[in-house]
Design a protein around this motif. Sequence first.
Motif, PDB file in Angstrom:
ATOM      1  N   PRO A 348       0.835  -1.212   0.000  1.00  0.00           N
ATOM      2  CA  PRO A 348       0.000   0.000   0.000  1.00  0.00           C
ATOM      3  C   PRO A 348       0.869   1.262   0.000  1.00  0.00           C
ATOM      4  CG  PRO A 348       0.024  -1.009   2.171  1.00  0.00           C
ATOM      5  CD  PRO A 348       0.725  -1.961   1.258  1.00  0.00           C
ATOM      6  N   LEU A 349       0.381   2.257  -0.673  1.00  0.00           N
ATOM      7  CA  LEU A 349       1.042   3.555  -0.708  1.00  0.00           C
ATOM      8  C   LEU A 349       0.190   4.562   0.046  1.00  0.00           C
ATOM      9  CD1 LEU A 349       2.219   3.682  -4.430  1.00  0.00           C
ATOM     10  CD2 LEU A 349       3.519   2.955  -2.430  1.00  0.00           C
ATOM     11  N   SER A 350       0.857   5.521   0.643  1.00  0.00           N
ATOM     12  CA  SER A 350       0.135   6.518   1.435  1.00  0.00           C
ATOM     13  C   SER A 350       0.783   7.874   1.253  1.00  0.00           C
ATOM     14  CB  SER A 350       0.111   6.131   2.918  1.00  0.00           C
ATOM     15  OG  SER A 350       1.424   6.099   3.443  1.00  0.00           O
ATOM     16  N   ASP A 351       0.008   8.881   1.589  1.00  0.00           N
ATOM     17  CA  ASP A 351       0.475  10.262   1.540  1.00  0.00           C
ATOM     18  C   ASP A 351      -0.175  10.988   2.705  1.00  0.00           C
ATOM     19  OD1 ASP A 351       1.787  12.498   0.810  1.00  0.00           O
ATOM     20  OD2 ASP A 351       0.584  12.938  -0.963  1.00  0.00           O
ATOM     21  N   ASN A 352       0.340  12.128   3.070  1.00  0.00           N
ATOM     22  CA  ASN A 352      -0.215  12.879   4.198  1.00  0.00           C
ATOM     23  C   ASN A 352      -0.208  14.360   3.886  1.00  0.00           C
ATOM     24  OD1 ASN A 352       2.332  14.195   5.490  1.00  0.00           O
ATOM     25  ND2 ASN A 352       2.907  12.046   5.170  1.00  0.00           N
ATOM     26  N   GLU A 353      -1.048  15.035   4.599  1.00  0.00           N
ATOM     27  CA  GLU A 353      -1.165  16.490   4.486  1.00  0.00           C
ATOM     28  C   GLU A 353      -1.466  17.014   5.882  1.00  0.00           C
ATOM     29  OE1 GLU A 353      -0.848  19.993   2.342  1.00  0.00           O
ATOM     30  OE2 GLU A 353      -0.720  17.969   1.523  1.00  0.00           O
ATOM     31  N   THR A 354      -0.802  18.084   6.278  1.00  0.00           N
ATOM     32  CA  THR A 354      -0.953  18.629   7.626  1.00  0.00           C
ATOM     33  C   THR A 354      -1.745  19.926   7.571  1.00  0.00           C
ATOM     34  OG1 THR A 354       1.128  17.643   8.352  1.00  0.00           O
ATOM     35  CG2 THR A 354       0.259  19.443   9.682  1.00  0.00           C
ATOM     36  N   ILE A 355      -2.752  19.978   8.428  1.00  0.00           N
ATOM     37  CA  ILE A 355      -3.567  21.190   8.588  1.00  0.00           C
ATOM     38  C   ILE A 355      -3.260  21.763   9.966  1.00  0.00           C
ATOM     39  CG2 ILE A 355      -5.898  22.131   8.751  1.00  0.00           C
ATOM     40  CD1 ILE A 355      -6.816  19.938   6.876  1.00  0.00           C
ATOM     41  N   THR A 356      -2.811  22.990  10.014  1.00  0.00           N
ATOM     42  CA  THR A 356      -2.495  23.647  11.292  1.00  0.00           C
ATOM     43  C   THR A 356      -3.670  24.526  11.694  1.00  0.00           C
ATOM     44  OG1 THR A 356      -0.141  23.625  10.797  1.00  0.00           O
ATOM     45  CG2 THR A 356      -0.888  25.154  12.498  1.00  0.00           C
ATOM     46  N   VAL A 357      -4.185  24.278  12.898  1.00  0.00           N
ATOM     47  CA  VAL A 357      -5.319  25.039  13.437  1.00  0.00           C
ATOM     48  C   VAL A 357      -4.835  25.779  14.678  1.00  0.00           C
ATOM     49  CG1 VAL A 357      -7.641  24.924  14.396  1.00  0.00           C
ATOM     50  CG2 VAL A 357      -6.970  23.367  12.552  1.00  0.00           C
ATOM     51  N   HIS A 358      -4.861  27.103  14.628  1.00  0.00           N
ATOM     52  CA  HIS A 358      -4.485  27.942  15.758  1.00  0.00           C
ATOM     53  C   HIS A 358      -5.745  28.292  16.551  1.00  0.00           C
ATOM     54  CE1 HIS A 358      -0.385  28.555  14.237  1.00  0.00           C
ATOM     55  NE2 HIS A 358      -0.947  28.576  13.042  1.00  0.00           N
ATOM     56  N   LEU A 359      -5.635  28.209  17.881  1.00  0.00           N
ATOM     57  CA  LEU A 359      -6.763  28.522  18.758  1.00  0.00           C
ATOM     58  C   LEU A 359      -6.602  29.933  19.297  1.00  0.00           C
ATOM     59  CD1 LEU A 359      -7.187  25.204  20.773  1.00  0.00           C
ATOM     60  CD2 LEU A 359      -8.220  25.862  18.600  1.00  0.00           C
ATOM     61  N   LEU A 360      -7.658  30.720  19.150  1.00  0.00           N
ATOM     62  CA  LEU A 360      -7.675  32.067  19.706  1.00  0.00           C
ATOM     63  C   LEU A 360      -8.192  32.006  21.139  1.00  0.00           C
ATOM     64  CD1 LEU A 360      -9.106  34.082  16.682  1.00  0.00           C
ATOM     65  CD2 LEU A 360      -6.717  33.784  17.352  1.00  0.00           C
ATOM     66  N   ASP A 361      -7.571  32.806  22.009  1.00  0.00           N
ATOM     67  CA  ASP A 361      -7.896  32.752  23.435  1.00  0.00           C
ATOM     68  C   ASP A 361      -9.222  33.439  23.712  1.00  0.00           C
ATOM     69  OD1 ASP A 361      -7.237  32.218  26.215  1.00  0.00           O
ATOM     70  OD2 ASP A 361      -7.044  34.389  26.387  1.00  0.00           O
ATOM     71  N   VAL A 362      -9.991  32.847  24.615  1.00  0.00           N
ATOM     72  CA  VAL A 362     -11.169  33.482  25.199  1.00  0.00           C
ATOM     73  C   VAL A 362     -10.978  33.454  26.708  1.00  0.00           C
ATOM     74  CG1 VAL A 362     -12.703  32.877  23.300  1.00  0.00           C
ATOM     75  CG2 VAL A 362     -12.477  31.319  25.221  1.00  0.00           C
ATOM     76  N   ASN A 363     -11.630  34.347  27.395  1.00  0.00           N
ATOM     77  CA  ASN A 363     -11.441  34.473  28.844  1.00  0.00           C
ATOM     78  C   ASN A 363     -12.245  33.398  29.559  1.00  0.00           C
ATOM     79  OD1 ASN A 363     -10.421  35.589  31.179  1.00  0.00           O
ATOM     80  ND2 ASN A 363     -12.083  37.055  31.396  1.00  0.00           N
ATOM     81  N   ASP A 364     -11.686  32.197  29.595  1.00  0.00           N
ATOM     82  CA  ASP A 364     -12.387  31.071  30.216  1.00  0.00           C
ATOM     83  C   ASP A 364     -11.654  30.531  31.434  1.00  0.00           C
ATOM     84  OD1 ASP A 364     -10.234  30.171  28.770  1.00  0.00           O
ATOM     85  OD2 ASP A 364     -11.221  28.365  28.032  1.00  0.00           O
ATOM     86  N   ASN A 365     -10.601  31.200  31.869  1.00  0.00           N
ATOM     87  CA  ASN A 365      -9.859  30.742  33.043  1.00  0.00           C
ATOM     88  C   ASN A 365      -9.751  31.886  34.046  1.00  0.00           C
ATOM     89  OD1 ASN A 365      -8.590  27.898  32.420  1.00  0.00           O
ATOM     90  ND2 ASN A 365      -8.380  29.118  30.552  1.00  0.00           N
ATOM     91  N   SER A 366     -10.159  31.621  35.250  1.00  0.00           N
ATOM     92  CA  SER A 366     -10.033  32.612  36.309  1.00  0.00           C
ATOM     93  C   SER A 366      -8.617  32.575  36.867  1.00  0.00           C
ATOM     94  CB  SER A 366     -11.043  32.345  37.418  1.00  0.00           C
ATOM     95  OG  SER A 366     -10.837  31.057  37.971  1.00  0.00           O
ATOM     96  N   PRO A 367      -8.145  33.672  37.419  1.00  0.00           N
ATOM     97  CA  PRO A 367      -6.800  33.669  38.015  1.00  0.00           C
ATOM     98  C   PRO A 367      -6.715  32.649  39.138  1.00  0.00           C
ATOM     99  CG  PRO A 367      -7.645  35.905  37.762  1.00  0.00           C
ATOM    100  CD  PRO A 367      -8.801  34.983  37.496  1.00  0.00           C
ATOM    101  N   GLN A 368      -5.541  32.054  39.277  1.00  0.00           N
ATOM    102  CA  GLN A 368      -5.326  31.042  40.303  1.00  0.00           C
ATOM    103  C   GLN A 368      -4.090  31.413  41.121  1.00  0.00           C
ATOM    104  OE1 GLN A 368      -7.359  28.506  40.976  1.00  0.00           O
ATOM    105  NE2 GLN A 368      -8.723  29.120  39.295  1.00  0.00           N
ATOM    106  N   PHE A 369      -4.270  31.379  42.446  1.00  0.00           N
ATOM    107  CA  PHE A 369      -3.137  31.576  43.343  1.00  0.00           C
ATOM    108  C   PHE A 369      -2.463  30.234  43.601  1.00  0.00           C
ATOM    109  CE2 PHE A 369      -5.655  35.335  44.246  1.00  0.00           C
ATOM    110  CZ  PHE A 369      -4.691  36.319  44.413  1.00  0.00           C
ATOM    111  N   PRO A 370      -1.151  30.224  43.812  1.00  0.00           N
ATOM    112  CA  PRO A 370      -0.482  28.942  44.111  1.00  0.00           C
ATOM    113  C   PRO A 370      -1.013  28.289  45.365  1.00  0.00           C
ATOM    114  CG  PRO A 370       1.121  30.631  43.499  1.00  0.00           C
ATOM    115  CD  PRO A 370      -0.189  31.326  43.654  1.00  0.00           C
TER     116      PRO A 370
END
Length: 912
Positions: A348-370
Motif C-alpha cells: 500500500p502507498l500513502s500520503d499525508n497532508e498537515t492542517i495547522t489550526v491555531h486557537l484564539l484565546d477566550v477568557n475562560d480561566n479565572s486567576p489562580q493563586f499557588p
Amino acid sequence: MDREYFCPAKPTSCFLKLDFIIESPLRIFNIELGITDINDNAPHFRRDRVELDVSESATPGERFSLPNAVDPDVGINTIKTYKLSVSEHFTIEIQTGSDGTQYADLVLTKSLDREDKGVHNLILTAVDGGLPVRSGTANIIVRVQDTNDNPPRFDKQTYTINMTENSPIGTSVIRLNATDIDEGLNSEIVYSFTLYTSEKTQDVFDLNPKTGEITVKGTIDYEDLKFYEMHIEAKDKGTHPLLGQCKVVVHITDMNDNYPEITIQSVKNTVNENIPVGSVIALVDISDRDTGDNGKVSLSIYRPMPFVLNESSDRPMQYRLIVSEPLDRESVPEYDIMLVVTDAGTPPLSDNETITVHLLDVNDNSPQFPLSFYTIRVIENNAPGDLLSSLTAFDPDLHENQYLVYFILEKEIANTSMSMLFSINPENGNLYALKTFDYEIEKDFLFHIEARDSGSPPLSSNVTVHIIIVDQNDNAPVIVSPWRAHGSVVEEKIPRSTDKGSLVAKVIALDTDSVHNSRITYQFLQVSDATLFSLDQYNGEIRTMRMFSYRDQRHHRLVVVAKDNGDPALSATVTIKLSTMETAVKAYSDMTEVPLEYDIFSDLNLYLVIGLGSVSFLLLITILVTIVLKCQKPKSSKAAPPCRNSVISERNSTIADSTLVSNDAYWYSLFLAETRKGKLVVRQPLPKGSRYIVSSIPRGTGLTETSDSAASTLQVPDATLFSLDQYNGEIRTMRMFSYRDQRHHRLVVVAKDNGDPALSATVTIKLSTVETAVKAYSDMTEVPLEYDIFSDLNLYLVIGLGSVSFLLLITILVTIVLKCQKPKSMKAARPCRNSVISERNSTIADSTLVSNDAYWYSLFLAETRKGKLVVRQPLPKGSRYIVSSIPRGTGLTETSDSAASTLQVRAQMHLI
C-alpha cells in the motif's frame, strides 16, 4: 639446346650464329645453326587465378574478357584451342587475333542470381597442338556482384509485448531483426520510427537504428497510456534503398505506483477555543490515479485528536474535518492535524497532508493563586510601607485576559478598614503594611485578596491572607506587687516572731509581651542578709530562711530584679524596706503576715464578718420591731422592694449586681480573671455539681474579642425586659421588674463568627428573681478588688464594718423616732446598695477583705496586663476567704475603659 632460350622472341625459325676459329691455321668460320622446335613446353596462363566480378543484373550474352595462355613453342606446338569447364551460366568463345593468337571470351549464357549462387568457379584449359598434346589451366572465379533487388524483411508484421509500468530507463523492450538477402550496402539495414508513431511514444521508447533494439527512455505510466503502438521500418543502404515495415504494440500492466492525493478544498486555520463541537474545520478530497485495488483509498487522522472525519454522502471521496471535543487553548494552543490517505495496493502507498489550526484565546480561566491560604508573619514595630509578601496569581489566558489586577476585599476590624492597614500593588500583588503593628494590641489579621483579570467578562478568584504579628521583646517587666508609687520604696513590717519559711513579701511583675518573652524570673540584686531571706526565682516569693534573732537588724533593705525571657532580656527592680517589730497581739501579727489567698477568706475573718453582720442585723430588727409596736401605726411600714438582679445562695447569702456565687465546699480549680481593657476571662472548667450564676456581664467581661466575630443573638421569654448588645455581649434590663413578670427567666445566647459558613456557640442562662429584706447591699458591687492588700487591712475591715453598722443603727433609730412623732407613719427606707450582712449580724464595709487565718496559705498572684486580673492557682479544701468587691481602678494598673466588676465566692461558709 633450348630453342626458347635462344630465340625468346619466338620467331618462326631460329638460327644460332656461331664463329668457329681454328688456330692452326688460324681460320675463322661463320656458322648458322638452325634450331627446330619441339613441343617441350605446355601452355600456361600468366595468372593461374582469374577473378571476375559480374553483376547479377548482367544480361545473358554479355562477354567478359579472359586472360590468354602462352606457349613458348611455335608452330604446331603452340596453343591450339581453349576449353571451359561445364557451367550453365557461362561459356567461352575463342577468337584469333591478327597475329594468329587465340583469345577466349567468357560469355554469359544465363542470368545470374547472387542470392542463389554468389560465386562461380570455372576452369579454363589451353591446349596446344603438339604431340604429345600439352595443356595449361587457369581458375576463373566469377563473383556475382549483388544488386539491390531484395528489400529488408521482418520476422513478423506485428509484435505484441506486455510490459509493467514504471520500468526502469534502459529496459529492453524488444530487439527487431529485419533481414536483407542482398549483400554489402544493399544488405545493411537501418531501423527507424515511421511517421505513424506518435511523438509521445517516441519520447517514452528509444529505437537503436543499427540493432533494431527498442529500449525504455522515458517514464511508462499506465495512467497516461494503457498501451503504446510503434511503427518501425528497416531500410537498406543500397543506391536505391529498399525498406520493410512492422508494428510493435506494447501493452502496459498497471502497478501501484501512484500515491494517493489529498486536496484541501477549504480550511479554517484560526478558530476560537470555545468553538462548538461539530463545527467544520476543513473540506478534504482524496484521489488515486491507479485502478482496481490500487485505486481504492481511505483517509484517517494520524493520531488521536479532538477532531473527526466524516465522509460526504454526495461525494464518496470527500471528507469533512469536524471538531469532536471541546478545545482548550491553555492545554494545546495549536493543533497540527496530519491527514493520512492510504490505498489498497500491494504494497500500500500513502500520503499525508498537515492542517495547522491555531486557537484564539477566550477568557475562560479565572486567576489562580499557588496557595489557597497564605500565612504571613510580620515582626511587630515594623516600618510603614514595608513589603510583607508578594501574592502573585497566574492566569493561563492570553493578552488582556491574563492581565491581573489585585484588590483587598474590604473588611472592618474594630471600625478600621483593611485598606487603612494594608496596601496591595494592583499590578504585581506586592502586599505592604501601612502602619506599625504592635503585638500587644493586634496579634493577627484575617482578610481576603482578590485577583481579577481584564477579560470580558472579567473573571476573578480570591485567597485568604492571615497576617500574624510576631512579638518582639519590646516591653520591660512592670512590678505590680508590692504596689508603690513611681520611684518610691515599698515598706513592709513583720513581727520578729515570724517562723522559718514564712512569707515576707511577694514580688509580682507583669510583661505584656508574648508568652515566651514574658516569662519572668526573680533575683536578689541586693540583700542585707543572705542567710535570712530567700527568693523564689519563679514566683517571686520572699520567705524567711530562719527565725529572727536578737542579733539581726531591725531594718532590712531588699532589692529584687525581675527579668523577662527575651533576647536581650529586659528587667525592672523594686526596693523593699523591711522592718521587724515586737507585738503582743499574736492574732493581729498573724493576720498581717498572712498573704491573700486567691478568692476565699480565712476562718477567723469569716467568723468575724458573720458575727458582726448577724449582731448588727438582729439589733436592727429588734429596734425596728420595738419602735413599730410602740408607735402603733395603723399600717405597717411597707417592706423594701426587692432589689434588681440579685442572687441568693443556698445559705441566704446575697450577692449584688455583676457577681459570681458558688456554694461548693471549696473552689475546685483556678478562677483566672484577666482584665484586658475591661475584659473578664474565666479559663478553667468547673467541677460537676458546682453552682454558678452570672447575673450580668459588663462591657469588658467575657472571652477575648476578635475582629471577625459576628453579632450575638438572644432568645428571651420577654423581649421587653432584657436586651443584648450584639457587639460586646452585655445583657441589660430594659425596665424595672414588676409583679406581672415571671420569677424565672431562661436566656439563650448564641455567638456567631463572621466565617463562611458561620460557626456558632450557645450558652443558656437561667435567671431567678428573689424577694429580699436585706438593706444597703448594692453599693458593695461598685467597689472592685484591690490587686494587693496588706494584712493589717483586716483590722481596718473590722473597725470599718463596726463603725458603719453603728452609724447605720444610730441613723435608723433617729429616723424612726422622728417619724414616730409625725401624725402619719413613715415608709421604711429603701434598701441601700452595696452592703452585706452576715449571719452573725456583723456588717463588713465596702471594698474590704477580711481574713482570720494565721497566714495566707498559698500564692495570691495578680498580674495586670493592661488592666487584666489573673488568679492562677487553686485553693485547698477548707480555706475560707471572702472577696467583697474588686474595684476596677484599684490595683496596679489603671485603664481608661475600666468598668466595675464584682466577684464573691463562698467555700464552706456563709456569704451574705
